[in-house]
Motif scaffolding. Structure first.
Motif, short mmCIF file in Angstrom:
data_model
loop_
_atom_site.label_atom_id
_atom_site.label_comp_id
_atom_site.label_asym_id
_atom_site.label_seq_id
_atom_site.Cartn_x
_atom_site.Cartn_y
_atom_site.Cartn_z
N ASP A 1 32.07 29.20 58.40
CA ASP A 1 32.67 29.76 59.61
C ASP A 1 34.19 29.56 59.56
OD1 ASP A 1 33.08 30.83 62.09
OD2 ASP A 1 31.43 29.75 63.05
N GLU A 2 34.90 30.63 59.21
CA GLU A 2 36.35 30.60 59.08
C GLU A 2 36.84 29.50 58.13
OE1 GLU A 2 38.46 30.99 62.71
OE2 GLU A 2 37.23 32.65 63.38
N PRO A 3 36.53 29.64 56.84
CA PRO A 3 36.89 28.57 55.90
C PRO A 3 38.38 28.42 55.65
CG PRO A 3 35.97 30.45 54.73
CD PRO A 3 35.79 30.73 56.18
N VAL A 4 39.19 29.45 55.91
CA VAL A 4 40.63 29.30 55.62
C VAL A 4 41.52 29.54 56.83
CG1 VAL A 4 40.34 29.89 53.18
CG2 VAL A 4 40.87 31.70 54.82
N ALA A 5 40.93 29.69 58.02
CA ALA A 5 41.77 29.94 59.20
C ALA A 5 42.65 28.72 59.49
CB ALA A 5 40.89 30.23 60.41
N GLY A 6 43.91 28.97 59.72
CA GLY A 6 44.82 27.89 60.09
C GLY A 6 45.19 26.96 58.96
N VAL A 7 45.01 27.42 57.72
CA VAL A 7 45.28 26.57 56.56
C VAL A 7 46.47 27.14 55.80
CG1 VAL A 7 44.28 25.80 54.38
CG2 VAL A 7 42.85 25.95 56.40
N ASN A 8 47.27 26.27 55.17
CA ASN A 8 48.45 26.79 54.49
C ASN A 8 48.07 27.52 53.19
OD1 ASN A 8 48.62 25.14 52.11
ND2 ASN A 8 49.24 23.45 53.45
N PRO A 9 48.91 28.45 52.74
CA PRO A 9 48.55 29.36 51.64
C PRO A 9 48.12 28.64 50.36
CG PRO A 9 50.62 30.03 52.65
CD PRO A 9 50.24 28.74 53.29
N GLU A 10 48.74 27.53 50.10
CA GLU A 10 48.40 26.81 48.87
C GLU A 10 46.93 26.38 48.89
OE1 GLU A 10 50.17 22.87 46.74
OE2 GLU A 10 51.41 23.89 48.25
N ILE A 11 46.53 25.80 50.03
CA ILE A 11 45.15 25.32 50.13
C ILE A 11 44.20 26.50 50.24
CG2 ILE A 11 43.56 24.00 51.58
CD1 ILE A 11 45.67 21.95 51.95
N ILE A 12 44.65 27.60 50.87
CA ILE A 12 43.82 28.81 50.91
C ILE A 12 43.45 29.21 49.49
CG2 ILE A 12 43.83 31.30 51.37
CD1 ILE A 12 45.27 30.81 53.91
N ILE B 1 32.57 33.99 57.63
CA ILE B 1 33.24 34.64 58.74
C ILE B 1 34.72 34.36 58.56
CG2 ILE B 1 33.63 34.54 61.23
CD1 ILE B 1 30.74 33.53 61.51
N GLU B 2 35.56 35.38 58.67
CA GLU B 2 36.98 35.13 58.48
C GLU B 2 37.79 36.23 59.16
OE1 GLU B 2 38.53 32.24 56.98
OE2 GLU B 2 39.95 33.36 58.21
N HIS B 3 38.94 35.85 59.69
CA HIS B 3 39.85 36.84 60.27
C HIS B 3 40.92 37.25 59.27
CE1 HIS B 3 38.23 37.05 64.24
NE2 HIS B 3 38.22 35.74 64.36
N ASN B 4 41.12 36.41 58.28
CA ASN B 4 42.16 36.66 57.30
C ASN B 4 41.71 37.74 56.32
OD1 ASN B 4 43.78 36.53 55.02
ND2 ASN B 4 44.19 34.33 55.28
N MET B 5 42.17 39.00 56.57
CA MET B 5 41.73 40.16 55.80
C MET B 5 42.01 39.99 54.31
SD MET B 5 40.05 42.67 56.37
CE MET B 5 39.48 43.94 57.43
N ASP B 6 43.18 39.43 54.05
CA ASP B 6 43.59 39.25 52.67
C ASP B 6 42.59 38.37 51.92
OD1 ASP B 6 45.41 39.33 50.46
OD2 ASP B 6 45.86 37.23 50.97
N ALA B 7 42.22 37.27 52.55
CA ALA B 7 41.26 36.36 51.94
C ALA B 7 39.93 37.07 51.71
CB ALA B 7 41.06 35.13 52.82
N ILE B 8 39.49 37.82 52.71
CA ILE B 8 38.23 38.57 52.61
C ILE B 8 38.26 39.50 51.40
CG2 ILE B 8 36.94 40.46 53.69
CD1 ILE B 8 36.33 38.22 55.33
N MET B 9 39.36 40.25 51.28
CA MET B 9 39.43 41.24 50.21
C MET B 9 39.40 40.56 48.84
SD MET B 9 39.35 43.75 52.10
CE MET B 9 39.37 45.06 50.90
N ARG B 10 39.90 39.31 48.80
CA ARG B 10 39.97 38.64 47.51
C ARG B 10 38.63 38.13 47.03
NH1 ARG B 10 44.75 34.52 48.34
NH2 ARG B 10 43.84 33.51 46.53
N VAL B 11 37.73 37.75 47.95
CA VAL B 11 36.49 37.14 47.46
C VAL B 11 35.21 37.94 47.70
CG1 VAL B 11 37.35 34.77 47.56
CG2 VAL B 11 36.23 35.77 49.55
N GLY C 1 29.32 47.43 53.70
CA GLY C 1 29.43 48.01 52.37
C GLY C 1 30.57 47.41 51.58
N ASP C 2 31.07 48.21 50.65
CA ASP C 2 32.18 47.80 49.81
C ASP C 2 33.37 47.41 50.69
OD1 ASP C 2 33.50 47.77 47.13
OD2 ASP C 2 34.84 49.11 48.26
N PRO C 3 34.00 46.23 50.46
CA PRO C 3 35.07 45.77 51.34
C PRO C 3 36.18 46.80 51.57
CG PRO C 3 34.47 44.05 49.80
CD PRO C 3 33.67 45.25 49.41
N GLU C 4 36.60 47.45 50.47
CA GLU C 4 37.67 48.43 50.58
C GLU C 4 37.30 49.54 51.56
OE1 GLU C 4 41.36 48.83 49.88
OE2 GLU C 4 40.31 47.44 48.52
#
Lengths: 290, 251, 290
Positions: free
Chosen positions: B177-188, B208-218, B234-237
């Protein structure tokens, strides 16, 4: 000399009581005001067996542990449904009911008249007679129960208990059966408290309900809190401290009628001050924070 | 292919507000599924229902063909479905080591009758678990925090520890549940690298994540939900370019 | 039938005790067992002022009530509120209130002695015959007071700003705090009102029978049962629960003997705690935590 031995024996009994309650209150975080009930049931079971069936000490102690353990289930199960102070009130109710049964089921317990004439115990041919004998016996029992508690507390099971105290949801999410653990620790704690009751009954050779009141439960919980919840050594220290210190009042030459009240006030003040300024007690790691 | 987790037509409402509305999803083994949606879309409720913390009003959930609905949370966890929480749940007053050690399943020393009879076995197991814990901490580069109290860790480090708890528990399916929300980019980056490697070990991930960038990456698969309904999957894109998603995220 | 009527007649003091407990439990957010001592003090203050200082009752009673209210507010301001600021959970507050009870109890026994005292000198109590039912004057007065308390409390809770805020706090203190209600002030109100009611209750019971240092605990038992069984949202529920307890105890006296009154009360308490915990408290913990 007798007096000194008496004090040491009392400390031993309160070590048994507070260490066992610490497993429930300090480790599992379940505030229980029913420990004197378990203590009393242990004492009554042993006294009745000894008086009515003349059964041997070891058999009585086993019976007391088993029966009180079953009562432990009865008190532990509500902890699955109600929490915090509401649970404490439920255990409080259990304490009152148990006391009331001891006091009023006259045909069994002899009511307020109590049960006199409990014979001295014989353990495998050893006649436990003098104060010294009792001190040795209680020391042995303390040794067994304290080591048992220490091993339990440091085992993975103990780790689950602590995590239940801190966060039940997290503990469940990691696949731990918290319902079983809570009830189990109540059974264990109750069984240990009954051992203290058995010893008390044999030592004083007379029991009546006034030894197992709400006030007694509160006294035991004060030992746990002031000694430090979640630390077995804290309870040992707390028991010694709270038994010895009021005895000092005696030496100040206070009339006994006043001394009893002063002792009570003293415990109350100590409990309040401890909660205000040192909620973790002497050695504790847990203080019932939100 | 048979799905590892099959959520079928779940309904759940709280006092009249619908939290999950005929929600179904089939999660393939060793995949990474992302769930996005506005606040109150029912994402966390879905996790709570899957892990048994909330009973659904109707519908079924199957794990490898086995029905999960009605099981208590700890039994579901023992099947290998382990979750993290949005508001981090860890035992903050205990060291990191204890938190992770708690997570291991089937510990001999958790059984009362073993404690006094198999003390050697318990010791050996405990040492093995300790070693595994250190390896896990090493893999995220926080070995030095082993004995630190969780409350003294940074937020990002706490999120790492909660992820490690799932792995220590031997999860087959992890719900994050939101594994990278509120975390600095390095730790992300560290956390996402870890997540991306999980399918190789046969672990299925739902996050579950709000960070679109993170979602698209994994993510291999993306679900967009709103008001308890699945709007797109479906496909994230493809999902990202869905008009409903664009609208929701522009607001 | 006679038992049911007697039970209802005797339940006026339960209504008062239940109202006091309900206001305290919900208003300040935990089981404040020190309230037990406030019941006792209510009686003893009147005793001091009326019997010792020879003040007329109409002066003595209001002074006693105000003293108790002030005491309640002092505890809230000097103990509970600082503890809450330190993140103390309800269990800590409960423990502190137990300590407080022990202190007050010890002080009362120290000052007034353990013997029983009377506010009104003994002798046969006057009684009336209404529709064939015998009712003592003091029962009638207690009912009048209880009804007055119910009506004025309902009006306060429904019609005044402070009362509405108190109800909001009782339902959900966090939500109330978020919507701009000043929690500390409402808690002070609740302490004052709860302790005033407790003082009245202690005084009425002192008029009916006699005063003893441990009377407050008994009253508190009844009050807790009524407050939990009745639910705290409605004054009506409290009255109903008081009837239930009064009837159950009187039927119990008839069927199994008067010594089982405590057991009956606490059995009812346990049943409600176990089977209607969320129902009456409205604490849906799962939704709140996850």
């Amino acid at each position: 000399m007798e007096y000194l031995l008496h004090i040491l024996i009392l400390i031993g009994i309160y070590i048994l009581l507070s260490v066992s309650l610490n497993l429930i209150v300090g480790y599992a975080g379940l505030l229980s005001i029913a420990h004197a009930a378990f203590y009393g049931v242990g004492a009554y079971v042993a006294a009745l067996l000894a008086l009515k069936l003349n059964s041997p000490f070891l058999a009585n102690i086993v019976c007391a542990i088993l029966l009180t353990g079953m009562l432990g289930v009865l008190v532990g199960v509500p902890s699955l449904r109600i929490k915090d102070d509401y649970f404490a009130i439920a255990t409080f109710a259990f304490q009152i009911i148990t006391f009331s049964i001891m006091n009023n089921w006259v045909s069994l317990t002899n009511g307020p008249m109590g049960l006199p004439g409990i014979p001295t115990p014989v353990i495998l041919g050893w006649q436990v007679n003098s104060h010294t004998d009792f001190l040795i016996l209680i020391f042995l029992l303390c040794f067994i129960i304290v080591s048992f508690s220490l091993i339990l507390g440091h085992s993975p099971f103990g780790r689950i208990l602590k995590s239940i105290r801190e966060d039940e949801i997290f503990t469940q999410a990691l696949g731990k059966n918290i319902a079983f653990c809570k009830v189990a620790i109540f059974v264990i704690g109750a069984g240990m408290a009954s051992v203290a009751g058995v010893i008390y009954a044999y030592y004083i050779s007379f029991i009546d309900p006034t030894s197992f009141t709400v006030m007694e439960s509160i006294f035991i919980i004060s030992i746990v809190i002031i000694g430090g919840a979640g630390n077995i050594w804290g309870s040992i220290l707390g028991a010694a401290f709270l038994v010895i210190l009021p005895e000092a009042l005696r030496f100040l030459g206070m009339p006994s009628a006043i001394a009893a009240n002063m002792r009570q006030i003293f415990y109350g003040v100590l409990l309040v001050l401890c909660m205000l300024y040192c909620p973790q007690g002497f050695l504790g790691e847990y203080s019932f924070e939100k | 292919m048979e799905p590892v987790l099959h959520v079928d037509k779940i309904y759940k409402n709280f006092d009249g507000t619908v939290a999950l509305d005929n929600f179904s999803v089939k999660v393939q083994a060793a995949s990474i599924t992302g769930i996005i949606g506005p606040n109150g879309a029912g994402k966390t409720t879905l996790f709570n229902v899957i892990t048994g913390f909330l009973p659904p009003d109707s519908g079924s959930i199957q794990y490898n063909g086995q029905l999960l609905v009605g099981l208590p949370p700890y039994k579901i966890a023992r099947h290998g479905i382990i979750r993290t929480f949005q508001q981090l749940r860890l035992i903050t007053r205990l060291p990191v080591l204890d938190n992770i050690l708690l997570a291991f399943q089937n510990q001999a020393g958790e059984r009362l009758r073993n404690i006094f009879t198999f003390s050697r076995l318990i010791k050996i197991q405990e040492q093995a678990n300790r070693k595994k814990t250190q390896e896990l901490l090493d893999s995220l580069g926080i070995r030095d925090k082993e004995n630190a109290l969780v409350e003294d860790l940074s937020y990002g480090q706490q999120k790492m520890v909660s992820l490690l708890c799932c792995l220590a528990a031997g999860a087959k399916v992890v719900l994050l549940d939101e594994p990278v929300a509120g975390v600095n980019p390095e730790i992300i980056n560290i956390i996402l690298d870890m997540i991306r490697k999980l399918p190789e070990q046969g672990v299925t991930v739902i996050l579950i994540e709000h960070n679109m960038d993170a979602i698209m990456r994994v993510c291999d698969n993306l679900i967009f939900m709103d008001q308890g309904k699945k709007i797109a999957e479906g496909d994230p894109e493809m999902v990202r370019n869905n008009p409903a998603v664009i609208e929701a995220y522009l607001e | 039938m006679q038992f049911i009527i007697n039970g209802i007649l005797a339940s006026a003091s339960f209504v008062l005790a239940g109202l006091a407990c309900a206001i305290i439990i919900r208003g300040i957010g935990f089981f404040n067992l020190a309230l037990g001592a406030i019941f006792t003090l209510g009686g003893y203050f009147v005793f001091s002022l009326h019997v010792k200082l020879l003040l007329p009752l109409w002066i003595a009673v209001p002074i006693a009530i105000s003293l108790c209210a002030v005491l309640g507010m002092l505890f809230e301001a000097m103990l509970f509120s600082p503890l809450r600021a330190k993140q103390a959970g309800p269990s800590v507050l409960l423990l502190v209130s137990i300590g407080l009870y022990i202190i007050l109890y010890g002080l009362i026994e120290l000052i007034y002695g353990p013997q029983v005292e009377m506010i009104v000198a003994g002798g046969p109590r006057s009684s009336l015959q209404i529709l064939g039912i015998r009712i003592t004057t003091i029962q009638l007065v207690t009912w009048a007071v209880a009804i007055a308390a119910c009506v004025s409390l309902s009006c306060f809770l429904k019609l005044t700003k402070g009362g509405v805020a108190l109800r909001a706090v009782a339902t959900d203190s966090e939500l109330a705090a978020m919507s701009g209600i000043e929690l500390p002030r409402i808690r002070m109100y609740a302490s004052a009102i709860g302790c005033s009611l407790a003082a009245i209750c202690g005084f009425m019971i002192g008029m009916d029978s006699d005063l003893s240092p441990n009377m407050g605990m008994r009253i508190l038992f009844g009050g807790l049962v009524v407050a939990i069984a009745g639910g705290v949202d409605s004054v009506f529920g409290i009255v109903l629960a008081a009837f239930l307890l009064g009837i159950a105890q009187h039927v119990g006296v008839w069927k199994i003997g008067s010594q089982w009154q405590d057991t009956i009360a606490f059995a009812i308490l346990l049943i409600f705690l176990l089977f209607r915990p969320q129902g009456f408290f409205g604490k849906n913990f799962k939704k709140a935590i996850l």
